[in-house]
Write a protein that holds these residues in place. Structure first.
Motif, PDB file in Angstrom:
ATOM      1  N   MET A   1       0.843  -1.190   0.000  1.00 37.75           N
ATOM      2  CA  MET A   1       0.000   0.000   0.000  1.00 37.75           C
ATOM      3  C   MET A   1       0.880   1.243   0.000  1.00 37.75           C
ATOM      4  SD  MET A   1      -2.863   1.666   0.054  1.00 37.75           S
ATOM      5  CE  MET A   1      -3.542   0.192  -0.579  1.00 37.75           C
ATOM      6  N   THR A   2       0.449   2.270  -0.682  1.00 39.41           N
ATOM      7  CA  THR A   2       1.189   3.505  -0.825  1.00 39.41           C
ATOM      8  C   THR A   2       0.789   4.492   0.262  1.00 39.41           C
ATOM      9  OG1 THR A   2       1.224   3.181  -3.206  1.00 39.41           O
ATOM     10  CG2 THR A   2       1.693   5.375  -2.408  1.00 39.41           C
ATOM     11  N   ALA A   3       1.791   5.054   0.914  1.00 38.26           N
ATOM     12  CA  ALA A   3       1.533   6.056   1.936  1.00 38.26           C
ATOM     13  C   ALA A   3       1.292   7.403   1.264  1.00 38.26           C
ATOM     14  CB  ALA A   3       2.725   6.152   2.893  1.00 38.26           C
ATOM     15  N   PRO A   4       0.434   8.239   1.819  1.00 37.42           N
ATOM     16  CA  PRO A   4       0.130   9.525   1.204  1.00 37.42           C
ATOM     17  C   PRO A   4       1.349  10.399   0.989  1.00 37.42           C
ATOM     18  CG  PRO A   4      -1.465   9.046   2.929  1.00 37.42           C
ATOM     19  CD  PRO A   4      -0.406   7.976   2.984  1.00 37.42           C
ATOM     20  N   ASN A   5       2.352  10.350   1.881  1.00 37.26           N
ATOM     21  CA  ASN A   5       3.519  11.210   1.734  1.00 37.26           C
ATOM     22  C   ASN A   5       4.418  10.779   0.581  1.00 37.26           C
ATOM     23  OD1 ASN A   5       4.615   8.918   2.880  1.00 37.26           O
ATOM     24  ND2 ASN A   5       5.745  10.003   4.464  1.00 37.26           N
ATOM     25  N   GLU A   6       4.140   9.632  -0.025  1.00 41.73           N
ATOM     26  CA  GLU A   6       4.920   9.193  -1.167  1.00 41.73           C
ATOM     27  C   GLU A   6       4.488   9.901  -2.444  1.00 41.73           C
ATOM     28  OE1 GLU A   6       5.169   4.967  -1.616  1.00 41.73           O
ATOM     29  OE2 GLU A   6       5.464   4.660   0.515  1.00 41.73           O
ATOM     30  N   ASN A   7       3.404  10.637  -2.416  1.00 43.09           N
ATOM     31  CA  ASN A   7       2.920  11.316  -3.611  1.00 43.09           C
ATOM     32  C   ASN A   7       3.888  12.392  -4.080  1.00 43.09           C
ATOM     33  OD1 ASN A   7       0.657   9.730  -3.661  1.00 43.09           O
ATOM     34  ND2 ASN A   7      -0.587  11.182  -2.546  1.00 43.09           N
ATOM     35  N   ALA A   8       4.653  12.966  -3.192  1.00 39.88           N
ATOM     36  CA  ALA A   8       5.579  14.019  -3.555  1.00 39.88           C
ATOM     37  C   ALA A   8       6.780  13.482  -4.325  1.00 39.88           C
ATOM     38  CB  ALA A   8       6.052  14.755  -2.300  1.00 39.88           C
ATOM     39  N   ASP A   9       7.080  12.202  -4.228  1.00 41.04           N
ATOM     40  CA  ASP A   9       8.285  11.678  -4.856  1.00 41.04           C
ATOM     41  C   ASP A   9       8.109  11.328  -6.328  1.00 41.04           C
ATOM     42  OD1 ASP A   9       6.914   9.307  -4.853  1.00 41.04           O
ATOM     43  OD2 ASP A   9       8.307   8.227  -3.593  1.00 41.04           O
ATOM     44  N   VAL A  10       7.018  11.690  -6.947  1.00 46.84           N
ATOM     45  CA  VAL A  10       6.818  11.380  -8.353  1.00 46.84           C
ATOM     46  C   VAL A  10       7.649  12.276  -9.264  1.00 46.84           C
ATOM     47  CG1 VAL A  10       4.503  10.427  -7.979  1.00 46.84           C
ATOM     48  CG2 VAL A  10       4.771  12.813  -8.672  1.00 46.84           C
ATOM     49  N   SER A  11       8.178  13.365  -8.760  1.00 49.15           N
ATOM     50  CA  SER A  11       8.900  14.320  -9.601  1.00 49.15           C
ATOM     51  C   SER A  11      10.146  13.717 -10.237  1.00 49.15           C
ATOM     52  CB  SER A  11       9.270  15.569  -8.804  1.00 49.15           C
ATOM     53  OG  SER A  11      10.162  15.219  -7.758  1.00 49.15           O
ATOM     54  N   GLY A  12      10.694  12.675  -9.655  1.00 46.48           N
ATOM     55  CA  GLY A  12      11.888  12.056 -10.223  1.00 46.48           C
ATOM     56  C   GLY A  12      11.599  10.908 -11.170  1.00 46.48           C
ATOM     57  N   LEU A  13      10.317  10.610 -11.399  1.00 48.62           N
ATOM     58  CA  LEU A  13       9.972   9.479 -12.242  1.00 48.62           C
ATOM     59  C   LEU A  13      10.012   9.845 -13.721  1.00 48.62           C
ATOM     60  CD1 LEU A  13       6.880   7.996 -10.346  1.00 48.62           C
ATOM     61  CD2 LEU A  13       9.257   7.223 -10.248  1.00 48.62           C
ATOM     62  N   SER A  14      10.475   8.911 -14.525  1.00 52.24           N
ATOM     63  CA  SER A  14      10.390   9.095 -15.973  1.00 52.24           C
ATOM     64  C   SER A  14       8.934   8.931 -16.382  1.00 52.24           C
ATOM     65  CB  SER A  14      11.245   8.048 -16.687  1.00 52.24           C
ATOM     66  OG  SER A  14      10.667   6.749 -16.553  1.00 52.24           O
ATOM     67  N   PHE A  15       8.638   9.298 -17.620  1.00 48.47           N
ATOM     68  CA  PHE A  15       7.277   9.127 -18.110  1.00 48.47           C
ATOM     69  C   PHE A  15       6.859   7.669 -18.023  1.00 48.47           C
ATOM     70  CE2 PHE A  15       4.405   7.921 -21.539  1.00 48.47           C
ATOM     71  CZ  PHE A  15       3.309   8.711 -21.232  1.00 48.47           C
ATOM     72  N   GLU A  16       7.745   6.782 -18.463  1.00 47.24           N
ATOM     73  CA  GLU A  16       7.424   5.357 -18.491  1.00 47.24           C
ATOM     74  C   GLU A  16       7.201   4.796 -17.091  1.00 47.24           C
ATOM     75  OE1 GLU A  16       9.864   6.842 -20.177  1.00 47.24           O
ATOM     76  OE2 GLU A  16       9.201   6.563 -22.245  1.00 47.24           O
ATOM     77  N   GLN A  17       8.021   5.224 -16.130  1.00 43.05           N
ATOM     78  CA  GLN A  17       7.861   4.760 -14.754  1.00 43.05           C
ATOM     79  C   GLN A  17       6.517   5.227 -14.189  1.00 43.05           C
ATOM     80  OE1 GLN A  17      11.452   6.612 -13.337  1.00 43.05           O
ATOM     81  NE2 GLN A  17      12.437   4.629 -12.979  1.00 43.05           N
ATOM     82  N   ALA A  18       6.204   6.512 -14.399  1.00 42.49           N
ATOM     83  CA  ALA A  18       4.941   7.056 -13.889  1.00 42.49           C
ATOM     84  C   ALA A  18       3.749   6.380 -14.559  1.00 42.49           C
ATOM     85  CB  ALA A  18       4.896   8.574 -14.111  1.00 42.49           C
ATOM     86  N   ARG A  19       3.826   6.173 -15.862  1.00 44.11           N
ATOM     87  CA  ARG A  19       2.738   5.524 -16.592  1.00 44.11           C
ATOM     88  C   ARG A  19       2.516   4.092 -16.110  1.00 44.11           C
ATOM     89  NH1 ARG A  19       4.751   3.978 -21.935  1.00 44.11           N
ATOM     90  NH2 ARG A  19       5.605   2.387 -20.571  1.00 44.11           N
ATOM     91  N   ASP A  20       3.614   3.345 -15.955  1.00 41.06           N
ATOM     92  CA  ASP A  20       3.493   1.954 -15.522  1.00 41.06           C
ATOM     93  C   ASP A  20       2.913   1.848 -14.117  1.00 41.06           C
ATOM     94  OD1 ASP A  20       4.521   1.232 -17.974  1.00 41.06           O
ATOM     95  OD2 ASP A  20       6.510   0.703 -17.199  1.00 41.06           O
ATOM     96  N   GLU A  21       3.368   2.739 -13.230  1.00 38.49           N
ATOM     97  CA  GLU A  21       2.823   2.709 -11.874  1.00 38.49           C
ATOM     98  C   GLU A  21       1.363   3.135 -11.870  1.00 38.49           C
ATOM     99  OE1 GLU A  21       3.456   4.419  -7.371  1.00 38.49           O
ATOM    100  OE2 GLU A  21       5.124   4.640  -8.772  1.00 38.49           O
ATOM    101  N   LEU A  22       1.014   4.103 -12.714  1.00 37.74           N
ATOM    102  CA  LEU A  22      -0.379   4.541 -12.807  1.00 37.74           C
ATOM    103  C   LEU A  22      -1.269   3.384 -13.265  1.00 37.74           C
ATOM    104  CD1 LEU A  22      -2.527   6.729 -12.629  1.00 37.74           C
ATOM    105  CD2 LEU A  22      -1.823   7.489 -14.920  1.00 37.74           C
ATOM    106  N   VAL A  23      -0.787   2.595 -14.195  1.00 36.81           N
ATOM    107  CA  VAL A  23      -1.551   1.422 -14.644  1.00 36.81           C
ATOM    108  C   VAL A  23      -1.786   0.472 -13.476  1.00 36.81           C
ATOM    109  CG1 VAL A  23      -1.423  -0.654 -16.088  1.00 36.81           C
ATOM    110  CG2 VAL A  23      -0.863   1.576 -17.054  1.00 36.81           C
ATOM    111  N   ARG A  24      -0.753   0.260 -12.653  1.00 35.32           N
ATOM    112  CA  ARG A  24      -0.904  -0.624 -11.490  1.00 35.32           C
ATOM    113  C   ARG A  24      -1.887  -0.047 -10.481  1.00 35.32           C
ATOM    114  NH1 ARG A  24       4.635  -1.122 -12.434  1.00 35.32           N
ATOM    115  NH2 ARG A  24       5.147   0.400 -10.840  1.00 35.32           N
ATOM    116  N   VAL A  25      -1.829   1.258 -10.255  1.00 33.58           N
ATOM    117  CA  VAL A  25      -2.736   1.906  -9.308  1.00 33.58           C
ATOM    118  C   VAL A  25      -4.183   1.767  -9.785  1.00 33.58           C
ATOM    119  CG1 VAL A  25      -3.472   4.161  -8.398  1.00 33.58           C
ATOM    120  CG2 VAL A  25      -1.061   3.503  -8.308  1.00 33.58           C
ATOM    121  N   VAL A  26      -4.408   2.003 -11.065  1.00 31.48           N
ATOM    122  CA  VAL A  26      -5.763   1.865 -11.608  1.00 31.48           C
ATOM    123  C   VAL A  26      -6.246   0.427 -11.434  1.00 31.48           C
ATOM    124  CG1 VAL A  26      -7.126   1.903 -13.739  1.00 31.48           C
ATOM    125  CG2 VAL A  26      -5.586   3.797 -13.201  1.00 31.48           C
ATOM    126  N   HIS A  27      -5.380  -0.522 -11.725  1.00 34.83           N
ATOM    127  CA  HIS A  27      -5.744  -1.932 -11.551  1.00 34.83           C
ATOM    128  C   HIS A  27      -6.129  -2.210 -10.097  1.00 34.83           C
ATOM    129  CE1 HIS A  27      -4.868  -6.222 -10.741  1.00 34.83           C
ATOM    130  NE2 HIS A  27      -5.521  -6.374 -11.876  1.00 34.83           N
TER     131      HIS A  27
END
Length: 79
Positions: A1-27
């Motif tokens: 499970m993702t902690a709310p304070n982890e939302n700030a760390d997305v700034s270092g993600l590549s497009f592909e990393q953010a997209r792939d994680e977003l797919v997992r979150v939606v799932h």
């Protein structure tokens, strides 16, 4: 499970990393989280990831627009 304070760390993600994680979150959201709090944390993470993807896409569009403008005004245009 993702902690709310982890939302700030997305700034270092590549497009592909953010997209792939977003797919997992939606799932995970589609499967249903055990608690409302976990569902909200997933939703917030998804919003942060979607915003990061949008940042990448807007930046890519700016680069393409700049390249097109440069090509149009570059050498051989009669200037």
């Amino acid at each position: 499970m993702t902690a709310p304070n982890e939302n700030a760390d997305v700034s270092g993600l590549s497009f592909e990393q953010a997209r792939d994680e977003l797919v997992r979150v939606v799932h995970d959201l589609e499967q249903g989280a055990p608690t409302l709090e976990q569902s909200l944390a997933l939703w917030e993470r998804g919003e942060a990831l979607a915003a990061r993807c949008e940042e990448w896409l807007v930046g890519a569009k700016r680069r393409l627009d700049a390249a097109r403008a440069s090509a149009e005004t570059g050498p051989g245009t009669g200037s």
